[in-house]
Write an enzyme that holds these catalytic residues in place. Structure first.
Site, PDB file in Angstrom:
ATOM      1  N   PRO A   2      -6.899   0.577   6.235  1.00  0.00           N
ATOM      2  CA  PRO A   2      -6.450   1.406   7.340  1.00  0.00           C
ATOM      3  C   PRO A   2      -7.272   1.278   8.597  1.00  0.00           C
ATOM      4  CG  PRO A   2      -6.739   2.680   5.330  1.00  0.00           C
ATOM      5  CD  PRO A   2      -7.428   1.389   5.150  1.00  0.00           C
ATOM      6  N   GLU A   3      -6.654   0.773   9.622  1.00  0.00           N
ATOM      7  CA  GLU A   3      -7.122   1.010  10.977  1.00  0.00           C
ATOM      8  C   GLU A   3      -6.242   2.123  11.511  1.00  0.00           C
ATOM      9  OE1 GLU A   3      -8.792  -1.249  13.630  1.00  0.00           O
ATOM     10  OE2 GLU A   3      -9.454  -2.914  12.392  1.00  0.00           O
TER      11      GLU A   3
END
Length: 279
Positions: A2-3
Site C-alpha cells: 500500500p502506497e
DNA sequence: CGAGCAACCTGCATGC
DNA sequence: TGCATGCAGGTTGCTC
C-alpha cells in the site's frame, strides 16, 4: 503494497459496506501486529458513521469511538462472504450486521489496528502528521519553506511524514522524475521553482493512481487485491538499467536513505536552479 | 534539533 | 530439489 493510492482505493471500496451499518462483532485471531491489538467489547453493536482517511491510516468512525487501521507493507482489507473460511494471515474480521465481512490480512504484520474514544485526530499516531498531498495546504511553497534547513536528500525529505504524508517510495521516485530533480540532491538546495514543479508532480502522480485504482473498485468484492494502478506505466521505479522514456539515458539504481531509488542521471540533472532562470 | 540506521515480519526471486 | 541470500510498497524509535 500500500502506497496512498491503494489505501484510498481500499477506503472507497469498503466504505459502502460499512457506513450507516452496525458492527456485529470483531474477531482478532492475531494481535501481534506493529503494536499489540487491543479492541474494546463496546465496538460490538455500535454503528459506523464514516470511513475516512488521514495519511495512510483508514479511520472508521463509530458511535463509540474510532478504529484506526494501517496496512503497513503487506496489509489488505477485503470484503468476503461471512462463511468464508479464514486463511493464513487473516488476522482480524469485522462482521457487519446483515452479513458482510471485512477481513484484514497482513503477512508481514507491519500494519496496525487502534481504537480511540477521543477525537481521532488527537491520537498519537495522527497528531504529528504533515499535510495531505492532495489537500489545499500542500504546495511548492510549503516544501520550499520546510526544506531550508534540511540537509538530507530531497527524496528522504518528501517521504518524511512530518512534512507531507502519503508519499511512498514508488511515487517519490516517480514524482522526482517528472519534476526532473535528482533524488540525491540535498533538500535545502532545491529551488523554489523546482519545488513548485515537484509539488505538482506529487499531486499528479498520486491523483492519477487513485483514479486508475478507482477503476478496479467495481471488482473490489472479488478483487485479488491488485489495484489497477500497479499496472500503470511507471517511468523509473523498478526500471534500473533500462532506458529513460524521456531522454533515452540509462536509468541508474542506488540505495538512498535505505530505500532503493531509480533516476535518470541524464535528465534528472540538478536541483532546479538553472531551470528557475529559464522560467 | 536533524540525520542515519536498526528493528519489526513473511514471501518471493535468485543463485548455487 | 533444497538451501542460503537478498530484497520488498512503511513507520517508529534509537543513537550520534
Amino acid at each position: 503494497m500500500p502506497e496512498l493510492p491503494e489505501v484510498e482505493t481500499t477506503r472507497r471500496g469498503i466504505a459502502p459496506f460499512l457506513e450507516r451499518r452496525s458492527i456485529e462483532r470483531l474477531v482478532v485471531r492475531e494481535s501481534r501486529l506493529r503494536w499489540p491489538v487491543d479492541l474494546p467489547e463496546s465496538l460490538a453493536g455500535c454503528r459506523v458513521q464514516s470511513v475516512g482517511r488521514r495519511a495512510k491510516y483508514i479511520i472508521i468512525e463509530t458511535t463509540v469511538g474510532a478504529l484506526i487501521i494501517h496496512l503497513g507493507m503487506s496489509g489488505s482489507l477485503r470484503i468476503v462472504s461471512p462463511d468464508e473460511p479464514h486463511k493464513v494471515h487473516d488476522h482480524i474480521d469485522i462482521h457487519i450486521k446483515g452479513g458482510t465481512l471485512i477481513r484484514y490480512n497482513d503477512p508481514r504484520r507491519f500494519g496496525s489496528f487502534h481504537f480511540t474514544a477521543d477525537p481521532v485526530l488527537n491520537h498519537w499516531l495522527l497528531a504529528n502528521l504533515g499535510v495531505e498531498p492532495l489537500g489545499n495546504a500542500f504546495s511548492g511553497e510549503h516544501l520550499f519553506r520546510c526544506s531550508r534547513k534540511r540537509r538530507s536528500s530531497v527524496k528522504a525529505f518528501i517521504m518524511d511524514g512530518r512534512i507531507v504524508v502519503g508519499v511512498g517510495n514508488i511515487y517519490a521516485a516517480e514524482a522526482l522524475f517528472l519534476a526532473r530533480i535528482r533524488p540525491t540532491t540535498a533538500a535545502h538546495r532545491v529551488s523554489r521553482f523546482a519545488y513548485a514543479e515537484l509539488a505538482q508532480a506529487i499531486r499528479g502522480v498520486l491523483g492519477n493512481a487513485i483514479q486508475v485504482g478507482g477503476t478496479t473498485l467495481r471488482d473490489f468484492v472479488n478483487s485479488d487485491g491488485q489495484p489497477g494502478y500497479f499496472k500503470q506505466s511507471l517511468n523509473v521505479y523498478g526500471r534500473a538499467g533500462e532506458r529513460c522514456k524521456r531522454c533515452d539515458g540509462v536509468l541508474r539504481g542506488q540505495v538512498l536513505a535505505q530505500r532503493s531509488t531509480v533516476f535518470c542521471p541524464k535528465c534528472q540533472l540538478t536541483s532546479g536552479w538553472e531551470r528557475s532562470y529559464l522560467g
